[in-house]
Design a protein around this motif. Structure first.
Motif, PDB file in Angstrom:
ATOM      1  N   ALA A  32       0.793  -1.237   0.000  1.00 57.97           N
ATOM      2  CA  ALA A  32       0.000   0.000   0.000  1.00 57.97           C
ATOM      3  C   ALA A  32       0.822   1.283   0.000  1.00 57.97           C
ATOM      4  CB  ALA A  32      -0.926   0.001   1.211  1.00 57.97           C
ATOM      5  N   ALA A  66      -0.375   0.852  -3.554  1.00 57.32           N
ATOM      6  CA  ALA A  66      -1.756   0.413  -3.830  1.00 57.32           C
ATOM      7  C   ALA A  66      -2.053   0.375  -5.327  1.00 57.32           C
ATOM      8  CB  ALA A  66      -2.749   1.322  -3.102  1.00 57.32           C
ATOM      9  N   ALA A  71      -5.401  -0.471  -0.382  1.00 58.93           N
ATOM     10  CA  ALA A  71      -4.992  -1.025   0.919  1.00 58.93           C
ATOM     11  C   ALA A  71      -6.051  -1.920   1.573  1.00 58.93           C
ATOM     12  CB  ALA A  71      -4.581   0.104   1.859  1.00 58.93           C
ATOM     13  N   VAL A  88      -0.086  -5.410   4.524  1.00 59.89           N
ATOM     14  CA  VAL A  88      -1.084  -4.419   4.942  1.00 59.89           C
ATOM     15  C   VAL A  88      -0.755  -3.895   6.336  1.00 59.89           C
ATOM     16  CG1 VAL A  88      -3.011  -5.398   3.615  1.00 59.89           C
ATOM     17  CG2 VAL A  88      -2.642  -6.156   5.962  1.00 59.89           C
ATOM     18  N   GLN A 187      -6.857   6.605   2.922  1.00 61.30           N
ATOM     19  CA  GLN A 187      -5.705   5.707   3.007  1.00 61.30           C
ATOM     20  C   GLN A 187      -4.446   6.451   2.574  1.00 61.30           C
ATOM     21  OE1 GLN A 187      -5.847   2.945   4.602  1.00 61.30           O
ATOM     22  NE2 GLN A 187      -8.077   2.976   4.797  1.00 61.30           N
TER      23      GLN A 187
END
Length: 327
Positions: A32, A66, A71, A88, A187
């Motif tokens: 991510a 990502a 994510a 993650v 995110q």
């Protein structure tokens, strides 16, 4: 006849040359965070170590920022076999099970030594939980301690009332609720845009994420509250792992052990560097005022009580074991 022999030899040679390629296994590992973030660099080194140890038999491609899956989708993608491995933020999945959120309980573990002790007692439960979901844990690596980024001075908890607060897991959303901020789910990969457009103005994260997002372009203050030390976890699809031969499995586990040790070391080394970069780019980097610290600790007590209520006896047993290990 000679022509046929030559043809036979050519075919045999072609098959021999193709054999390693035919035997090669290719895995995808979605992540991510940006390619130059230390977590992603650690994953890249891990994949190189695996390739070297297996003589190129297993090739793991890391997909940063990502780019392959967002994510919150990564874990599910690995569970369903859309990717063979993934990384993650552990607490992203606290809604599935409170155990995933233990490392973001504020002020429970605020130094790397405490965080490592917490991980040692938490790991068997995470191992078991992932296994029940068709996954196998490889390693976990911490972030630097969490602080508050803001557009204005924050001298007490009341100053957070009404601010547009970035929430990225259960804990940060709950903090917003307690202090009266407006939670906005963003995110890490979406953070630079959210800052540029004013969607968020205040949030808790590490100096690393602040550096990656170039927060100084939008914000002015960082309060080094050292509230908690979250971790990223890297795991594989268990069926994909089980399908590998024993030497390849052993190569992965050995590289994973090295990656965990290297990741913890790097996180500690880079913590100070990230804060220096924030200051160098014009941010006011400072400790929280006594009033802010006291207010945050009260928020922390409430979140700890919330977490223990959700986690039940298993959670309490892990916290007790952690406190015993630290005594």
């Amino acid at each position: 006849m000679k022509h046929m022999t030559r043809l036979g030899l050519s075919l045999a040679g072609a098959l021999l040359m193709a054999a390693p390629a035919m035997a090669q296994t290719k895995w995808n590992l979605p992540a991510a965070y940006p390619a130059d973030n230390f977590h992603t660099e650690n994953l890249t080194q891990f994949s190189k170590d695996v390739a070297d140890a297996t003589g190129g038999k297993l090739q793991i491609t890391v997909h940063p920022n990502a780019s392959l899956f967002k994510a919150p989708e990564i874990k599910r993608a690995v569970q369903t076999g859309q990717a063979q491995a993934g990384e993650v933020l552990m607490s992203l999945h606290e809604n599935e099970d409170p155990l995933y959120g233990l490392d973001v309980v504020p002020f429970l573990a605020t130094s790397f030594d405490q965080s490592k002790k917490l991980w040692d007692v938490q790991r068997p439960a995470i191992d078991k939980k992932l296994e029940s979901q068709g996954l196998k844990l490889l390693f976990a690596v911490p972030w630097p301690p969490q602080g508050i980024f803001a557009k204005q001075e924050i001298n007490k908890v009341e100053d957070l009332k009404g601010v547009k607060w970035r929430a990225y897991n259960v804990g940060t959303a709950r903090i917003a609720e307690i202090v009266g901020a407006q939670p906005v789910t963003v995110q890490a990969a979406e953070l630079p845009q959210a800052l540029a457009t004013g969607v968020v103005t205040t949030f808790m994260t590490s100096g690393a994420t602040g550096y990656d997002a170039k927060v100084w372009e939008s914000l002015s203050h960082f309060y080094d509250t050292q509230a908690w030390i979250p971790k990223n976890m890297t795991f594989v699809n268990k069926a994909a792992f089980d399908a590998l031969d024993k030497p390849t499995q052993e190569a992965i586990l050995k590289a994973a052990k090295t990656a965990e040790e290297r990741g913890w070391q790097t996180a500690q080394e880079k913590t100070k560097w990230y804060l220096e970069q924030l200051a160098k780019n014009g941010m006011k980097v400072q400790p929280p005022s006594p009033e802010l610290k006291t207010g945050l600790q009260k928020v922390g007590e409430q979140l700890t009580a919330d977490w223990l209520k959700k986690a039940g006896n298993e959670g309490q047993a892990i916290v007790d074991a952690y406190k015993k290990a630290g005594s």
